[in-house]
Design an enzyme around this catalytic site. Structure first.
Site, PDB file in Angstrom:
ATOM      1  CB  SER A  64      35.690  69.638 -23.283  1.00  0.00           C
ATOM      2  OG  SER A  64      34.454  70.388 -24.003  1.00  0.00           O
ATOM      3  CE  LYS A  67      34.035  68.267 -26.197  1.00  0.00           C
ATOM      4  NZ  LYS A  67      33.950  69.764 -26.710  1.00  0.00           N
ATOM      5  CE1 TYR A 191      30.158  66.530 -26.753  1.00  0.00           C
ATOM      6  CE2 TYR A 191      28.232  67.716 -26.219  1.00  0.00           C
ATOM      7  CZ  TYR A 191      29.778  67.765 -26.509  1.00  0.00           C
ATOM      8  OH  TYR A 191      30.283  69.095 -26.234  1.00  0.00           O
ATOM      9  CE1 TYR A 243      36.680  73.081 -27.144  1.00  0.00           C
ATOM     10  CE2 TYR A 243      37.002  74.357 -24.870  1.00  0.00           C
ATOM     11  CZ  TYR A 243      36.674  73.380 -25.625  1.00  0.00           C
ATOM     12  OH  TYR A 243      35.973  72.092 -25.057  1.00  0.00           O
ATOM     13  CB  VAL A 261      33.028  74.609 -19.675  1.00  0.00           C
ATOM     14  CG1 VAL A 261      33.144  75.447 -21.129  1.00  0.00           C
ATOM     15  CG2 VAL A 261      31.935  73.476 -19.821  1.00  0.00           C
TER      16      VAL A 261
HETATM   17  N1  GLU Z   1      29.599  69.720 -22.509  1.00  0.00           N
HETATM   18  C1  GLU Z   1      29.954  71.017 -22.961  1.00  0.00           C
HETATM   19  C2  GLU Z   1      29.213  71.661 -24.157  1.00  0.00           C
HETATM   20  O1  GLU Z   1      28.912  70.699 -25.001  1.00  0.00           O
HETATM   21  C3  GLU Z   1      31.524  70.660 -23.165  1.00  0.00           C
HETATM   22  C4  GLU Z   1      32.267  72.148 -23.610  1.00  0.00           C
HETATM   23  C5  GLU Z   1      33.576  72.328 -22.661  1.00  0.00           C
HETATM   24  O2  GLU Z   1      33.802  71.728 -21.895  1.00  0.00           O
HETATM   25  O3  GLU Z   1      34.516  73.021 -23.269  1.00  0.00           O
HETATM   26  O4  GLU Z   1      28.814  72.619 -24.123  1.00  0.00           O
END
Ligand code: GLU
Length: 308
Positions: A64, A67, A191, A243, A261
């Site tokens: 993530s 992003k 994505y 988050y 993650v």
């Molecule tokens: N590629 C992961 C997902 O979409 C990203 C989640 C993350 O890094 O928090 O579940």
């Protein structure tokens, strides 16, 4: 002021010896292969000095954290028009939650929860083929990280595609409301691939320089975005970058940060440094456990905080 190199070395040594290391993400099966014993840290200063510790040169899945870069590119493409499709409020929900989408007619709360990042990816895909959109993302990251070898880990991307049922539901849900406009398969493909980009702490800390230094990379004399935009992306990292753990990160670390993650965290002390840490074990909210602890120690020792 304490010596930065000494503090970084101390943190790397303490974190390496720590026994409570959190749990490595396993919902993307390929991520499970990474050893929880890894720990890396890199700090880049305004004049380009790089202070590193532990496994700072070992690439890991940025997940993530990507992003932040896709948001930067999407804002470059459509400017404030982006905010018609994505909100700017913390969600207080897990990264892959679908609950709010129903209440808010398919508009995701912010660009860093999965739904918001998928909508941002859709913006980058519009008018492009998936390969072109991915190429644009990679070129940007390679430029700001000053490393042409940065690449996508195809095994991670495949693993995520095979198990990404929740992300597929988020994308389809938003497609029904016209928030996602492209072909859902293509949007998800881009994505999953940008989440599967592999970078080391050193690369990531370099890549965060434009956010730390008013939209510019001082040592390259390169202007990437306006100071205003850098400030706003930092505000979103602070309020939404972890988050439903974002409040706690702001409370304990006091810097804008974005987690993934894969166990990485990119954080910036505006005007001072860009920092990346990596420890694959996660806490209950999906954020790197030792990553947060390491950043908390570093920020406290150096008295870096956006809160004065
Ligand atoms: N590629 C992961 C997902 O979409 C990203 C989640 C993350 O890094 O928090 O579940």
């Amino acid at each position: 002021m304490p010596d930065l190199s000494t503090i970084v070395a101390e943190i790397a040594a303490t974190m390496r010896a720590e026994t409570a290391r959190g749990t490595v993400a396993d919902y993307i099966p390929e991520l499970r292969r990474v050893s929880p014993d890894r720990f890396g840290i890199a700090v880049v200063t305004r004049d380009g000095e790089e202070i590193v510790g532990g496994d700072a040169d070992e690439p890991f899945s940025i997940q993530s954290i990507s992003k932040v870069f896709t948001l930067t590119l999407a804002l470059g493409r459509v400017g404030d028009g982006l905010w018609k499709r994505v909100g700017r409020e913390p969600s207080g929900d897990p990264f892959n939650s679908i609950v709010q989408l129903e209440h808010e007619r398919g508009i995701p709360r912010n660009p860093f929860i999965n739904a918001g990042a998928i909508a941002v990816t859709d913006v980058l895909l519009s008018g492009n083929r998936p390969r072109e959109a991915l190429g644009e993302i990679l070129r940007f990251i390679r430029f700001v990280a000053e490393d042409e070898a940065i690449a996508i880990d195809e095994a991670v991307a495949r693993s995520e595609r095979e198990t990404g049922f929740l992300n597929a539901s988020l994308a389809n849900y938003m497609r029904a409301f016209g928030v996602v406009q492209g072909q859902v398969e293509h949007v998800l493909g881009v994505y999953f691939h940008h989440c599967a980009i592999a970078m080391s702490c050193r690369h990531l800390a370099r890549a965060g320089r434009y956010l730390a230094f008013n939209g510019r990379i001082p040592s390259l004399e390169a202007g990437i975005i306006t100071p205003d935009r850098a400030r706003r992306i930092n505000a979103l990292m602070l309020t939404c970058g972890h988050y439903d753990g974002s409040g706690d990160f702001a409370f304990s670390v006091g810097l804008p940060g974005k987690s993934g993650v894969g166990g990485g965290v990119l954080a910036v002390a505006p005007g001072t440094v860009s920092i990346a840490v990596w420890s694959p074990g996660l806490d209950a909210k999906g954020n790197s456990l030792l990553g947060r602890i390491a950043l908390e120690r570093l920020a406290r020792a150096m008295q870096w905080s956006v809160f004065g």
